[in-house]
Design a protein around this motif. Sequence first.
Motif, PDB file in Angstrom:
ATOM      1  N   ILE A  84       0.837  -1.197   0.000  1.00  0.00           N
ATOM      2  CA  ILE A  84       0.000   0.000   0.000  1.00  0.00           C
ATOM      3  C   ILE A  84       0.873   1.249   0.000  1.00  0.00           C
ATOM      4  O   ILE A  84       0.607   2.217  -0.730  1.00  0.00           O
ATOM      5  N   ALA A  85       1.941   1.243   0.784  1.00  0.00           N
ATOM      6  CA  ALA A  85       2.834   2.399   0.854  1.00  0.00           C
ATOM      7  C   ALA A  85       3.457   2.702  -0.511  1.00  0.00           C
ATOM      8  O   ALA A  85       3.552   3.864  -0.914  1.00  0.00           O
ATOM      9  N   VAL A  86       3.864   1.672  -1.230  1.00  0.00           N
ATOM     10  CA  VAL A  86       4.428   1.875  -2.570  1.00  0.00           C
ATOM     11  C   VAL A  86       3.355   2.436  -3.509  1.00  0.00           C
ATOM     12  O   VAL A  86       3.622   3.360  -4.292  1.00  0.00           O
ATOM     13  N   ALA A  87       2.139   1.920  -3.407  1.00  0.00           N
ATOM     14  CA  ALA A  87       1.048   2.426  -4.252  1.00  0.00           C
ATOM     15  C   ALA A  87       0.766   3.891  -3.947  1.00  0.00           C
ATOM     16  O   ALA A  87       0.550   4.695  -4.869  1.00  0.00           O
ATOM     17  N   VAL A  88       0.785   4.260  -2.674  1.00  0.00           N
ATOM     18  CA  VAL A  88       0.548   5.651  -2.287  1.00  0.00           C
ATOM     19  C   VAL A  88       1.687   6.534  -2.804  1.00  0.00           C
ATOM     20  O   VAL A  88       1.457   7.635  -3.313  1.00  0.00           O
ATOM     21  N   GLU A  89       2.906   6.040  -2.701  1.00  0.00           N
ATOM     22  CA  GLU A  89       4.055   6.782  -3.234  1.00  0.00           C
ATOM     23  C   GLU A  89       3.845   7.107  -4.713  1.00  0.00           C
ATOM     24  O   GLU A  89       4.097   8.219  -5.164  1.00  0.00           O
ATOM     25  N   MET A  90       3.356   6.152  -5.459  1.00  0.00           N
ATOM     26  CA  MET A  90       3.195   6.324  -6.898  1.00  0.00           C
ATOM     27  C   MET A  90       1.883   7.004  -7.278  1.00  0.00           C
ATOM     28  O   MET A  90       1.792   7.627  -8.324  1.00  0.00           O
ATOM     29  N   GLY A  92      -0.252   8.997  -4.993  1.00  0.00           N
ATOM     30  CA  GLY A  92      -0.652  10.171  -4.234  1.00  0.00           C
ATOM     31  C   GLY A  92      -1.898   9.967  -3.383  1.00  0.00           C
ATOM     32  O   GLY A  92      -2.216   8.858  -2.952  1.00  0.00           O
ATOM     33  N   GLY A  93      -2.608  11.075  -3.136  1.00  0.00           N
ATOM     34  CA  GLY A  93      -3.774  11.091  -2.248  1.00  0.00           C
ATOM     35  C   GLY A  93      -4.847  10.070  -2.583  1.00  0.00           C
ATOM     36  O   GLY A  93      -5.304   9.341  -1.696  1.00  0.00           O
ATOM     37  N   VAL A  97      -6.479   6.757  -0.177  1.00  0.00           N
ATOM     38  CA  VAL A  97      -7.876   6.394   0.104  1.00  0.00           C
ATOM     39  C   VAL A  97      -8.140   4.948  -0.310  1.00  0.00           C
ATOM     40  O   VAL A  97      -8.726   4.164   0.448  1.00  0.00           O
ATOM     41  N   TYR A  98      -7.699   4.565  -1.500  1.00  0.00           N
ATOM     42  CA  TYR A  98      -7.912   3.195  -1.949  1.00  0.00           C
ATOM     43  C   TYR A  98      -6.991   2.222  -1.228  1.00  0.00           C
ATOM     44  O   TYR A  98      -7.334   1.048  -1.049  1.00  0.00           O
TER      45      TYR A  98
END
Length: 111
Positions: A84-90, A92-93, A97-98
Amino acid sequence: MTYKTYADDLDQRLGQLYKTAAKPMQAYGGLVQAASSPGEIDSKTKELMAVAISITSRCEDCIVYHCRSALQHGATEREIAETIAVAVEMGGGPAAVYGARALAAFRDLKS
């Protein structure tokens, strides 16, 4: 609705699509099988990659499907959290949420 119930509903919807559009969906199923089978990258890692892509694509059905598959391949909550952290890094906001949805789905499917 729990994510377990959501996953069951997703299975039913996909089953109907496979029946209604059998030939193209069988071809798609072959692609899924080939892409997700272990090779140089193990199946768990591939499912974690799919979770990250699902998050950044904002596809809740995909999140549930791939969280369940990652769990079936032995993924831990810590591995999901890093994914999830890698997905958020790529992403953003919106990915945050997802990503929260993915964590909730993983926890619900695990219980």
